[in-house]
Write a protein that holds these residues in place. Structure first.
Motif, PDB file in Angstrom:
ATOM      1  N   CYS A  17       0.853  -1.184   0.000  1.00 19.52           N
ATOM      2  CA  CYS A  17       0.000   0.000   0.000  1.00 19.52           C
ATOM      3  C   CYS A  17       0.897   1.244   0.000  1.00 19.52           C
ATOM      4  O   CYS A  17       2.122   1.152   0.158  1.00 19.52           O
ATOM      5  CB  CYS A  17      -0.912  -0.007   1.224  1.00 19.52           C
ATOM      6  N   CYS A  77      -5.968  -1.020   2.330  1.00 18.07           N
ATOM      7  CA  CYS A  77      -5.351  -0.567   3.574  1.00 18.07           C
ATOM      8  C   CYS A  77      -6.263   0.483   4.207  1.00 18.07           C
ATOM      9  O   CYS A  77      -6.621   1.460   3.555  1.00 18.07           O
ATOM     10  CB  CYS A  77      -3.983   0.049   3.289  1.00 18.07           C
ATOM     11  N   SER A 100      -5.290   2.594   0.043  1.00 18.10           N
ATOM     12  CA  SER A 100      -4.818   1.972  -1.202  1.00 18.10           C
ATOM     13  C   SER A 100      -5.532   0.648  -1.424  1.00 18.10           C
ATOM     14  O   SER A 100      -5.555  -0.207  -0.529  1.00 18.10           O
ATOM     15  CB  SER A 100      -3.316   1.675  -1.125  1.00 18.10           C
ATOM     16  N   LEU A 128      -5.542  -2.962  -2.991  1.00 20.42           N
ATOM     17  CA  LEU A 128      -4.419  -3.864  -3.222  1.00 20.42           C
ATOM     18  C   LEU A 128      -4.753  -4.985  -4.197  1.00 20.42           C
ATOM     19  O   LEU A 128      -4.023  -5.232  -5.133  1.00 20.42           O
ATOM     20  CB  LEU A 128      -3.951  -4.432  -1.883  1.00 20.42           C
ATOM     21  N   ALA A 159      -0.586  -1.207  -7.216  1.00 23.62           N
ATOM     22  CA  ALA A 159      -0.081  -1.653  -5.915  1.00 23.62           C
ATOM     23  C   ALA A 159       1.167  -2.516  -6.041  1.00 23.62           C
ATOM     24  O   ALA A 159       1.789  -2.852  -5.036  1.00 23.62           O
ATOM     25  CB  ALA A 159      -1.155  -2.432  -5.165  1.00 23.62           C
TER      26      ALA A 159
END
Length: 168
Positions: free
Chosen positions: A8, A87, A92, A94, A111
């Protein structure tokens, strides 16, 4: 197989997995990818083997979101999409994972920390759902190597990689 590593933005979550399809060639413009990732999406770019996925840092931090395919339908008629892992600190996205294809994960190319090869050509999918400002069909200069599809293409990720000699 190619071993890929990802993380992340804030670095609290790191993961790795094996992939036979490591070239990110597809851009998804569906509303789910656009809204959850803050961009074009690009979720279904890479396939990884679910059994090879190892979260090497922050497994206890991972969160998931399960999108609805068509929010205009009544709740009893809605279909859920794949789980999207992200995250909670930096937001972020993933990877995604679908109950329909349990053997695969679908990492976001954004990612991945391992260098990824540039594709020989690209494909844009779900263009019927694209926001007007992001729709590549409306851009002043089109990418001549870019295939465009209103929905899903008539080939799989694996088929594209085979056709372009990129299957590992």
């Amino acid at each position: 197989m190619k071993h890929l590593k990802g993380s992340c933005h804030c670095g609290e979550i790191e993961f790795e997995f094996d992939s036979a399809t490591p070239v990110p060639f597809m851009r998804c413009f569906c509303s789910i990818c656009r809204k959850t990732s803050g961009g074009g999406g690009y979720t279904v770019n890479i396939m990884g083997l679910t059994d090879s996925l190892v979260v090497t840092k922050g497994a206890d931090r991972l969160k998931t979101y399960r999108a609805v395919k068509d929010k205009s339908k009544a709740p009893s008629e809605q279909t859920l999409c794949q789980n999207r892992f992200f995250c909670p600190d930096c937001a972020s996205y993933l990877w995604a994972h679908s109950d329909e294809y349990k053997q695969w994960i679908y990492p976001y190319a954004s990612a991945i920390d391992t260098p990824l090869k540039a594709p020989a050509s690209t494909a844009s999918i779900m263009l019927d759902s694209a926001a007007e400002w992001a729709d590549p069909r409306r851009q002043p200069k089109r990418d001549v190597l870019n295939e465009m599809f209103d929905e899903y293409p008539d080939y799989s990720l694996e088929m594209w990689h085979k056709k372009h000699g990129e299957l590992v």
